[in-house]
Write a protein that holds these residues in place. Structure first.
Motif, short mmCIF file in Angstrom:
data_model
loop_
_atom_site.label_atom_id
_atom_site.label_comp_id
_atom_site.label_asym_id
_atom_site.label_seq_id
_atom_site.Cartn_x
_atom_site.Cartn_y
_atom_site.Cartn_z
N VAL A 58 -3.92 5.92 10.60
CA VAL A 58 -2.66 6.66 10.71
C VAL A 58 -2.19 7.13 9.34
CG1 VAL A 58 -1.90 5.43 12.80
CG2 VAL A 58 -1.33 4.51 10.55
N TYR A 59 -1.15 7.96 9.38
CA TYR A 59 -0.44 8.31 8.15
C TYR A 59 1.04 8.40 8.46
CZ TYR A 59 -0.10 13.18 9.77
OH TYR A 59 0.19 14.32 10.48
N HIS A 60 1.86 8.22 7.44
CA HIS A 60 3.31 8.28 7.55
C HIS A 60 3.74 9.73 7.32
CE1 HIS A 60 7.54 7.77 6.39
NE2 HIS A 60 7.48 6.59 7.01
N SER A 61 4.79 10.17 8.00
CA SER A 61 5.25 11.55 7.85
C SER A 61 5.60 11.90 6.40
CB SER A 61 6.46 11.81 8.75
OG SER A 61 7.53 10.95 8.40
N GLY A 62 5.93 10.91 5.60
CA GLY A 62 6.24 11.16 4.19
C GLY A 62 5.02 11.24 3.30
N HIS A 63 3.85 10.93 3.83
CA HIS A 63 2.62 10.99 3.04
C HIS A 63 2.08 12.41 3.08
CE1 HIS A 63 1.93 6.38 3.65
NE2 HIS A 63 3.01 6.67 2.94
N VAL A 100 2.09 -1.54 9.80
CA VAL A 100 0.97 -0.79 9.23
C VAL A 100 0.49 -1.46 7.94
CG1 VAL A 100 0.19 1.45 8.35
CG2 VAL A 100 1.90 1.37 10.18
N LEU A 101 -0.82 -1.54 7.81
CA LEU A 101 -1.47 -1.96 6.57
C LEU A 101 -1.88 -0.68 5.86
CD1 LEU A 101 -2.78 -4.15 4.73
CD2 LEU A 101 -4.86 -3.82 6.09
N TRP A 102 -1.16 -0.33 4.80
CA TRP A 102 -1.44 0.90 4.06
C TRP A 102 -2.63 0.68 3.13
CZ3 TRP A 102 0.76 4.56 6.51
CH2 TRP A 102 1.98 4.35 7.13
N ASP A 103 -3.30 1.76 2.80
CA ASP A 103 -4.46 1.68 1.90
C ASP A 103 -4.06 1.23 0.50
OD1 ASP A 103 -5.97 2.60 4.01
OD2 ASP A 103 -6.04 4.66 3.29
N ARG A 104 -2.84 1.54 0.12
CA ARG A 104 -2.32 1.11 -1.19
C ARG A 104 -0.84 0.79 -1.03
NH1 ARG A 104 -3.43 7.05 -3.32
NH2 ARG A 104 -1.63 8.07 -2.43
N PRO A 105 -0.30 -0.05 -1.90
CA PRO A 105 1.12 -0.41 -1.79
C PRO A 105 2.02 0.82 -1.94
CG PRO A 105 0.01 -1.87 -3.32
CD PRO A 105 -0.95 -0.76 -3.01
N PHE A 107 5.13 2.97 -3.33
CA PHE A 107 5.69 3.07 -4.67
C PHE A 107 6.79 2.03 -4.85
CE2 PHE A 107 8.63 4.93 -7.79
CZ PHE A 107 7.75 5.08 -8.85
N GLY A 108 6.70 1.26 -5.91
CA GLY A 108 7.70 0.25 -6.20
C GLY A 108 7.54 -1.06 -5.44
N SER A 109 6.44 -1.22 -4.72
CA SER A 109 6.21 -2.43 -3.95
C SER A 109 4.84 -3.00 -4.28
CB SER A 109 6.27 -2.11 -2.45
OG SER A 109 5.88 -3.22 -1.68
N SER A 110 4.70 -4.30 -4.11
CA SER A 110 3.39 -4.90 -4.30
C SER A 110 2.69 -5.13 -2.97
CB SER A 110 3.52 -6.23 -5.06
OG SER A 110 4.32 -7.12 -4.30
N SER A 111 3.39 -4.88 -1.86
CA SER A 111 2.83 -5.13 -0.52
C SER A 111 2.26 -3.85 0.08
CB SER A 111 3.91 -5.67 0.41
OG SER A 111 3.38 -5.84 1.71
N ARG A 112 1.13 -4.00 0.76
CA ARG A 112 0.55 -2.88 1.49
C ARG A 112 1.05 -2.83 2.93
NH1 ARG A 112 -5.50 -2.68 1.75
NH2 ARG A 112 -5.28 -4.82 2.45
N LEU A 113 1.87 -3.79 3.34
CA LEU A 113 2.34 -3.88 4.72
C LEU A 113 3.77 -3.40 4.86
CD1 LEU A 113 0.73 -7.30 5.34
CD2 LEU A 113 0.32 -5.29 6.77
#
Length: 138
Positions: A58-63, A100-105, A107-113
């Protein structure tokens, strides 16, 4: 159900993506925390919402970067619905949250979730091609 699906706590019969199967313990614990948080808010786990299911790209509408819509920017870890919520009644649509488990964290977060409303999450084109011909009309 595979051991990976069991470790993720997903519904029976789900086949998580390889990215989900290889989660480090801290991300597995974070998914459990997010699941518990949603359950505490009276969301119930469901297997699928319009093709959004564990393991789907998936992707987020902001991506908006090149390739996000084509290849996706994350993988669905879990899908939850809050039946009969005020949001559902107001908008006459299911109140669905996606972990969602994102491919990378972010911005400003250390979590990918993260959790996000389903109307912000879209199937990547690569997932749509994979799913062609399957029934994803829930």
């Amino acid at each position: 159900m595979t051991d990976a699906a069991t470790n993720l706590g997903g519904p029976a019969g789900t086949a998580p993506d390889a990215a989900l199967a290889a989660l480090p313990p801290e991300e597995t614990a974070e998914i459990a925390r997010l699941r518990a948080e949603l359950a505490q808010c009276q969301y119930v786990e469901i297997p699928d919402h319009r093709g959004l299911r564990p393991g789907a790209r998936v992707y987020h509408s902001g991506h908006q970067w090149p390739g996000a819509a084509l290849d996706g920017s994350g993988v669905v870890a879990a899908v939850f619905e809050r039946p009969g919520s005020s949001w559902s009644r107001t908008y006459n649509a299911p109140d669905v949250e996606i972990i969602v488990l994102w491919d990378r964290p972010a911005f400003g977060s250390s979590s990918r979730l993260s959790t996000s409303a389903s109307y912000r999450i879209y199937l990547a084109a690569v997932q749509q091609v994979t799913d062609a011909g399957s029934d994803t009309t829930r």
